[in-house]
Write an enzyme that holds these catalytic residues in place. Structure first.
Site, PDB file in Angstrom:
ATOM      1  N   HIS A  64      31.710  51.958  44.500  1.00 19.07           N
ATOM      2  CA  HIS A  64      33.100  52.384  44.329  1.00 19.07           C
ATOM      3  C   HIS A  64      33.083  53.593  43.389  1.00 19.07           C
ATOM      4  O   HIS A  64      32.382  53.596  42.373  1.00 19.07           O
ATOM      5  CB  HIS A  64      33.967  51.255  43.778  1.00 19.07           C
ATOM      6  N   ASP A  66      34.782  54.843  41.086  1.00 19.71           N
ATOM      7  CA  ASP A  66      35.003  54.773  39.633  1.00 19.71           C
ATOM      8  C   ASP A  66      33.745  54.343  38.882  1.00 19.71           C
ATOM      9  O   ASP A  66      33.761  54.244  37.655  1.00 19.71           O
ATOM     10  CB  ASP A  66      36.198  53.858  39.288  1.00 19.71           C
ATOM     11  N   HIS A  67      32.640  54.109  39.610  1.00 22.33           N
ATOM     12  CA  HIS A  67      31.393  53.714  38.956  1.00 22.33           C
ATOM     13  C   HIS A  67      30.261  54.717  39.165  1.00 22.33           C
ATOM     14  O   HIS A  67      29.203  54.568  38.586  1.00 22.33           O
ATOM     15  CB  HIS A  67      30.969  52.319  39.437  1.00 22.33           C
ATOM     16  N   HIS A 142      32.010  41.176  45.035  1.00 19.01           N
ATOM     17  CA  HIS A 142      33.050  42.202  45.006  1.00 19.01           C
ATOM     18  C   HIS A 142      33.310  42.616  46.455  1.00 19.01           C
ATOM     19  O   HIS A 142      32.700  42.079  47.372  1.00 19.01           O
ATOM     20  CB  HIS A 142      32.528  43.367  44.141  1.00 19.01           C
ATOM     21  N   ASP A 212      32.398  45.060  38.366  1.00 16.35           N
ATOM     22  CA  ASP A 212      33.480  44.522  39.185  1.00 16.35           C
ATOM     23  C   ASP A 212      33.060  43.246  39.930  1.00 16.35           C
ATOM     24  O   ASP A 212      32.080  43.234  40.666  1.00 16.35           O
ATOM     25  CB  ASP A 212      33.916  45.563  40.226  1.00 16.35           C
ATOM     26  N   HIS A 270      37.671  47.659  32.166  1.00 19.55           N
ATOM     27  CA  HIS A 270      38.023  47.928  33.553  1.00 19.55           C
ATOM     28  C   HIS A 270      39.478  47.547  33.807  1.00 19.55           C
ATOM     29  O   HIS A 270      39.829  46.924  34.815  1.00 19.55           O
ATOM     30  CB  HIS A 270      37.089  47.175  34.515  1.00 19.55           C
TER      31      HIS A 270
HETATM   32 ZN   LIG Z   1      35.745  49.553  39.521  1.00 23.41          ZN
HETATM   33 ZN   LIG Z   2      34.681  48.175  42.498  1.00 25.75          ZN
END
Ligand SMILES: [Zn+2]
Ligand SMILES: [Zn+2]
Length: 303
Positions: A64, A66-67, A142, A212, A270
């Site tokens: 993802h 955001d990582h 996840h 996550d 997060h």
């Molecule tokens: Zn995330």
């Molecule tokens: Zn994620």
């Protein structure tokens, strides 16, 4: 030796003015690691005066954005800074393709070697086995394959008491055995127990990063007794249904994991960008696990 986590990004998918996406800088006994690399990570490293050259190992939990959206920028900057040492990256197998593709399209030459280790998601594995520490994966659940990481210091040898070396005329060749736990027989036949000659080494340190994930009790056994646990807590309890649907965790659930795993400290982060104040996260987590703190960009947490 220092053991300290610096939070570079404590927000989730949508960044806010105060919270960047996920990235952690870990000083693990003067070994330095970057864990996840959300957009803007290199700027955060500059902001918090953390030297780029210290980073040799980067761990990416999942794909993802955001990582990992900050990774290509960081790789490029390291090149511009004249890096020559290899960079070790551990991440989902497709990450290598993504990086290669971006560099190929931009005709971007990188003057140092990137050693890539693809992660597997069927079971937990030791992915780094150094003389002083190990790093193993934690299998999370996840929307896409995702894993966390545990950094464990290896047990140290006992410390020999200097005065005893002189007192009992201990030859140098015996010192290594004594540090490893052996007793000592002096030249005049006197037995001296290891206990008298040595003191306990400091307890090995450990840090677990749980990126996550939906609430997942099966990770508890693996993270038991760690010194510091980071666990995501994207939502408060009133949105626990949404947390479940999106494969995330609430503050109370993260605290429950910390309690059942008997960890020493918990840091949660997060956070969804819908929240502006974080007192309620503590109000939900602390009654379950008292030693909880809120992640904030730039926060340093010694352990
Ligand atoms: Zn995330
Ligand atoms: Zn994620």
């Amino acid at each position: 030796m220092n053991f300290e986590l610096t939070i570079l990004g404590s927000g989730s998918a949508v960044p806010t003015a105060n919270r960047n996406p996920t990235a952690h800088f870990l000083n693990f006994g003067e070994k330095f690691f970057l864990i996840d690399c959300g957009e803007g990570t290199q700027i955060q490293l500059k902001r918090y005066k953390l030297r780029f050259t210290r980073i040799n190992h980067i761990f990416i939990s999942h794909l993802h954005g955001d990582h990992y959206f900050g990774l290509i920028g960081l790789i490029s900057t390291l090149n511009l800074l004249g890096r020559k040492n290899p960079l070790y990256i551990y991440g989902p197998p497709q990450l290598k393709e993504l990086l290669d593709f971006q560099m190929k399209l931009a005709d971007h030459y990188i003057g140092y070697k990137i050693e890539f280790t693809p992660l597997s998601y069927d079971q937990s594995k030791v992915i780094v086995d150094d003389r002083r520490y190990t790093v193993e994966t934690i299998i999370l659940k996840h929307r896409v394959h995702c894993c966390g990481f545990i950094f464990r210091e290896k047990s140290k040898q006992r410390n020999i008491i200097r005065e005893k070396i002189q007192q009992y005329q201990i030859p140098l060749k015996e010192v290594a055995n004594i540090k490893a736990g052996a007793d000592f027989l002096s030249t005049d036949g006197k037995f001296i127990s290891n206990k008298e000659l040595t003191i306990e080494p400091p307890k090995p340190k450990s840090y677990a990063f749980c990126s996550d994930t939906i609430y997942k009790e099966s990770i508890i056994e693996q993270i038991k007794n760690v010194d510091l646990l980071y666990h995501e807590a994207t939502f408060l309890s009133n949105l626990s249904e949404l947390a479940k649907q999106t494969y995330h965790t609430t503050a109370a659930q993260a605290a429950n994991i910390a309690k059942m795993a008997n960890v020493k400290q918990l840091v949660i982060g997060h956070f969804s960008s819908r929240y502006a104040s974080f007192d309620e996260f503590l109000q939900e987590a602390c009654p379950v696990f008292e030693n909880t703190q809120i992640a904030a960009d730039g926060k340093r947490i010694p352990f």
